[in-house]
Design an enzyme around this catalytic site. Structure first.
Site, PDB file in Angstrom:
ATOM      1  N   LYS A 290      44.247  36.219 -12.742  1.00  0.00           N
ATOM      2  CA  LYS A 290      45.497  36.929 -12.474  1.00  0.00           C
ATOM      3  C   LYS A 290      46.120  37.410 -13.775  1.00  0.00           C
ATOM      4  CE  LYS A 290      48.789  38.464  -9.819  1.00  0.00           C
ATOM      5  NZ  LYS A 290      49.517  37.608  -8.875  1.00  0.00           N
TER       6      LYS A 290
ATOM      7  N   THR B 272      52.098  32.820 -10.835  1.00  0.00           N
ATOM      8  CA  THR B 272      51.255  33.106 -12.005  1.00  0.00           C
ATOM      9  C   THR B 272      51.670  32.187 -13.140  1.00  0.00           C
ATOM     10  OG1 THR B 272      51.096  35.410 -11.299  1.00  0.00           O
ATOM     11  CG2 THR B 272      50.407  34.906 -13.537  1.00  0.00           C
TER      12      THR B 272
ATOM     13  N   LYS C 242      56.550  37.967 -19.007  1.00  0.00           N
ATOM     14  CA  LYS C 242      56.096  36.574 -18.957  1.00  0.00           C
ATOM     15  C   LYS C 242      54.571  36.488 -18.868  1.00  0.00           C
ATOM     16  CE  LYS C 242      55.690  34.659 -15.155  1.00  0.00           C
ATOM     17  NZ  LYS C 242      54.621  34.390 -14.139  1.00  0.00           N
TER      18      LYS C 242
END
Length: 293
Positions: free
Chosen positions: A174, A98, A243
């Site tokens: 995502k 990701t 993150k």
């Protein structure tokens, strides 16, 4: 792409990467695996995979390389620092890490200069779903590159694979999914804290939610971590959630995303409390003041 005489390398054997490697073996692929922590490769070798000594060695013998790493720093080090010189022209690299859309587009250009085709794949699900081939799979990249690996990606998902278009869109999707997951997890945590402050046991609240119209597979999965107060092994590490929420907030391009921004800060607090390697559900302990176990 036919699996006959095709070698697929899987680099990064975390929950999703390891599950995908198992699924590829089960569907007849010739699989080479690599992970920094070598012990994670052992079950796959026992299932029929071959272990490479380095990411470069894995890349050198593969026609397709599946990369599932934690963040852009890891991708930069592994893909461009170690693998790039050993990737053969014509190889397809499927990126499942990701990342930001900006980094994804730049990575595609850098790999294209090496003659390597890059496809990004957003997979939705958990490690058990990855192993069972029950993920939802969304891809982005050039049409011809995506079509080349459609059978492989399709074997990972319950509904085949959906092509979203140009590079960057799968990683954006995502981030959107993970931002929603983060907000939902933080919301569930605050509901638990609110109930406990009123003297209602955590078990009572979580059971009531799971038997109500508020239930969902996603919330149920996080609720079990909160119920047991056991946050390892993690289904989705809090540091990765932090993150992804940060990347989602940074990708807003001027749009107001106050819930994502606030939740991002909350998960940053979880990481600062040294709970980053625990499941994201550990955020409930930050709210309660007890700390994750």
């Amino acid at each position: 792409m036919s699996t006959e005489n095709t070698v697929t390398a899987v680099v990064g054997l975390g929950g999703i990467g390891g599950g995908i490697a198992h699924r590829l073996l089960a569907t007849g692929h010739d699989v080479v695996v690599y992970n920094r922590t070598r012990s994670k490769a052992v079950p796959l070798v026992e299932a029929g995979a071959r272990a490479a000594d380095s990411p470069a060695d894995a890349a050198a013998e593969a026609d397709v390389v599946v990369v599932s790493l934690s963040d852009e720093e890891a991708v930069e080090k592994v893909v461009f620092g170690e693998m790039a010189s050993r990737l053969r022209p014509g190889t397809t690299l499927i990126e499942m890490s990701t990342l930001s859309a900006e980094y994804a587009r730049a990575a595609a250009e850098r790999l294209a200069a090496l003659g390597v085709h890059r496809v990004e794949a957003c997979v939705i699900g958990n490690p058990a779903m990855a192993k069972a081939g029950d993920l939802r799979v969304f891809a982005a990249g050039r049409d011809e590159d995506v079509e080349r690996v459609r059978p492989l990606l399709g074997s990972l998902g319950r509904q085949g694979m959906l092509h979203l278009g140009e590079t960057g869109r799968a990683t954006a999707l995502k981030l959107a999914f993970n931002a929603l997951l983060g907000v939902m997890t933080a919301g569930l945590a605050e509901a638990v804290v609110l109930a406990e402050q009123a003297g209602i046991p955590r078990e009572t609240l979580l059971t009531a939610i799971q038997k109500s119209g508020w239930r969902s597979p996603v919330l149920n999965f996080r609720a079990e971590f909160m119920r047991t107060r056991a946050y390892q092994p993690a289904g989705f590490r809090a540091r990765l959630m932090a993150k992804d929420l940060r990347l989602a907030a940074e990708a807003s391009d001027g749009a107001r995303l106050p819930l994502i921004e606030l939740t991002s800060r909350r998960f940053a607090e979880v990481v600062a409390a040294d709970d980053g390697d625990k499941d994201a559900a550990v955020i409930v302990e930050l709210g309660s003041g007890e700390g994750g176990r």
